[in-house]
Design a protein around this motif. Sequence first.
Motif, PDB file in Angstrom:
ATOM      1  N   TYR A  35       0.803  -1.216   0.000  1.00  0.00           N
ATOM      2  CA  TYR A  35       0.000   0.000   0.000  1.00  0.00           C
ATOM      3  C   TYR A  35       0.839   1.271   0.000  1.00  0.00           C
ATOM      4  N   SER A  37       3.546   1.527  -1.983  1.00  0.00           N
ATOM      5  CA  SER A  37       4.287   1.589  -3.231  1.00  0.00           C
ATOM      6  C   SER A  37       3.820   2.783  -4.062  1.00  0.00           C
ATOM      7  N   LEU A  40       1.133   2.019  -6.817  1.00  0.00           N
ATOM      8  CA  LEU A  40      -0.237   1.895  -6.335  1.00  0.00           C
ATOM      9  C   LEU A  40      -0.835   3.270  -6.053  1.00  0.00           C
ATOM     10  N   ARG A  41      -0.039   4.153  -5.474  1.00  0.00           N
ATOM     11  CA  ARG A  41      -0.535   5.503  -5.193  1.00  0.00           C
ATOM     12  C   ARG A  41      -0.876   6.235  -6.491  1.00  0.00           C
ATOM     13  N   TYR A  43      -1.731   4.855  -9.356  1.00  0.00           N
ATOM     14  CA  TYR A  43      -2.930   4.226  -9.898  1.00  0.00           C
ATOM     15  C   TYR A  43      -4.173   4.708  -9.154  1.00  0.00           C
ATOM     16  N   TYR A  87     -10.545   4.255  -3.201  1.00  0.00           N
ATOM     17  CA  TYR A  87      -9.164   4.632  -3.513  1.00  0.00           C
ATOM     18  C   TYR A  87      -8.679   5.764  -2.620  1.00  0.00           C
TER      19      TYR A  87
END
Length: 101
Positions: A35, A37, A40-41, A43, A87
């Motif tokens: 979480y 990474s 991921l942020r 995205y 998100y």
Amino acid sequence: MARRKLGATPGQPANPSQQVCRDDEQPRKSTAALYTSEALREYAYRQIDLADTFLMIHREAGLNLCRCGRLHPCDDRSYWTGIRVHYQRLVGDGEPGGSVR
């Protein structure tokens, strides 16, 4: 009776490449590392921006109607609100863009 290959010990295959690792023997990666990474942020921020775009389209037009012509909030607005909330939880409170509510 099953035959055993020479050199194999009970519970171990004769060929080391056939060894099966159990789940409890694998080193576990921390879920927190996933979480945090940067990919991921990034995205998640893109998904938030996409949700904001659709939420702008599906906002109230007046007389309790959505701009798409259905009763407000329409199913699309409810869906994209859920996506945005999901998100937003992943990235925390700080966000680069504005928010549409």
